[in-house]
Enzyme design. Structure first.
Site, PDB file in Angstrom:
ATOM      1  CE  LYS A 136     -11.985  -4.017  -0.874  1.00 37.78           C
ATOM      2  NZ  LYS A 136     -12.939  -3.932   0.209  1.00 37.78           N
TER       3      LYS A 136
ATOM      4  CE  LYS B 141      -4.357  -1.731   1.661  1.00 34.40           C
ATOM      5  NZ  LYS B 141      -5.494  -1.557   2.558  1.00 34.40           N
TER       6      LYS B 141
ATOM      7  CE  LYS C 186      -4.303  -8.583  -2.319  1.00 36.75           C
ATOM      8  NZ  LYS C 186      -4.538  -8.309  -0.946  1.00 36.75           N
TER       9      LYS C 186
END
Ligand code: AMP
Ligand code: TRP
Length: 324
Positions: free
Chosen positions: A196, A111, A193
């Protein structure tokens, strides 16, 4: 009754990975476990959110839980920011969490590299808040997808560290990660993976995607070289599609492989599309039938139940640490 605790962030649209990796298992667990399913809005704000959108997303995640089969008569559905002890325990756990162990967290590293302009302290501290979410409720298990394993391991370490410093206070929980579905991969790239926050919307099937949009995404999904429908280490794209097909239809991967022996990708994708769109239509009909006020009152009830447990646990923690 043993307890289960888990949560999802109210950011963007939930997708098939969230369902197959986590929420589907929650539905199965709610008969055997006293289950607490949280909407973790304090985690969501570690990435900048539009307040109006966030408020709506909290309600949408609650509706998603309900429409997917979380039964408020069996499970407690609640909102993290409505139980102040989550933030309070996170502060306490901060005093025993080590900088070095947080620096190792792969989700933080991912992130931080995606949001270079906003690497805030909350993003760094995210796993400690997650530990607080869990330890307040003394669960035996934490049902999550594979990507959360490292965070649950940190939670275990913090629980043990606190217990040995201040005497037994927290139950040390186990992650519950199902073999199938624990890591649903992106449709556009089976080496990453399903997420979103993926740059292309073709990466994921959102639970609120219309059947037409979902069908298009499946038609664009990458496949492996060769022409037979089979799973295997050398066929990551097909293995992923077969896993989705299997978990949504209830058929085993072997059964599906057999069904498509002698057939090609076009037939297989047609069958997968039918399974996915049937699931989405059913989910969306339930989602749309839910009444906002009813959902809000389910959350109020859940918040109250969660608060009662969290308050008690925090009194115990503070007493043990010498806090008045
Ligand atoms: P998040 O969207 O990060 O709040 O994740 C909510 C839950 O969904 C967590 O338990 C995750 O481990 C799980 N999850 C998210 N993405 C995937 C995926 N691609 N495959 C399986 N589980 C996932
Ligand atoms: N960190 C989890 C995720 O990104 C969400 C989460 C927050 C969670 N608190 C939790 C999961 C407590 C399980 C238990 O998916």
């Amino acid at each position: 009754m043993k307890r289960a605790v888990s949560g999802v962030q109210p950011t963007n649209n939930l997708h098939l990975g969230n369902y197959l990796g986590a929420i589907k298992n929650w539905v199965e667990l709610q008969d055997q476990y006293d289950s607490f399913y949280c909407i973790v809005d304090l985690h969501a704000i570690t990435i900048k959110q539009d307040p109006k959108v966030l408020r709506q997303n909290v309600l949408n995640v609650a509706k998603t839980y309900l429409a997917l089969g979380i039964d408020p008569n069996k499970s407690t559905i609640f909102v993290q920011s409505q139980v102040p002890q989550h933030a309070e325990l996170a502060w306490v756990l901060n005093t025993i969490a080590k900088l070095g162990e947080l620096e190792r967290m792969t989700q933080f590293k991912d992130k931080a590299s995606q949001h270079k302009e906003n690497i805030n302290m909350g993003l760094f501290d995210y796993p400690v808040l997650m530990s607080a979410d869990i330890l307040l409720y003394d669960p035996e298990i934490v049902p999550v997808g594979e990507d959360q394993k490292q965070h649950v391991e940190l939670t275990r370490d913090l629980a043990e560290r606190f217990n040995s410093a201040y005497s037994k206070t927290f139950l040390v929980p186990e992650p519950l990660i199902k073999k199938e579905g624990a890591r649903i991969m992106g449709l556009d790239d089976p080496s990453k993976k399903m997420s979103k926050s993926a740059t292309s919307a073709n990466n994921y099937i959102a639970l609120l995607d219309s059947p037409e949009v979902a069908a298009k995404k499946i038609s664009k999904a990458v496949t492996d070289s060769g022409s037979t429908i089979e799973s295997g280490k050398d066929k990551p794209a097909l293995t992923n599609l077969l896993t989705i097909y299997s978990l949504l239809s209830g058929k085993t991967i072997k059964e599906i492989e057999k069904e498509y022996t002698g057939k090609g990708y076009a037939d297989f994708k047609k069958g997968l599309t039918a399974t996915v769109t049937e699931f989405l239509s059913d989910f969306q009909a339930k989602f749309n039938a839910l009444d906002d006020n009813e959902v809000k009152s389910i959350l109020e009830e859940g918040n109250k139940k969660a608060r009662a447990i969290a308050e008690k646990k925090m009194v115990d923690v503070k007493t043990k640490m010498g806090l008045i």
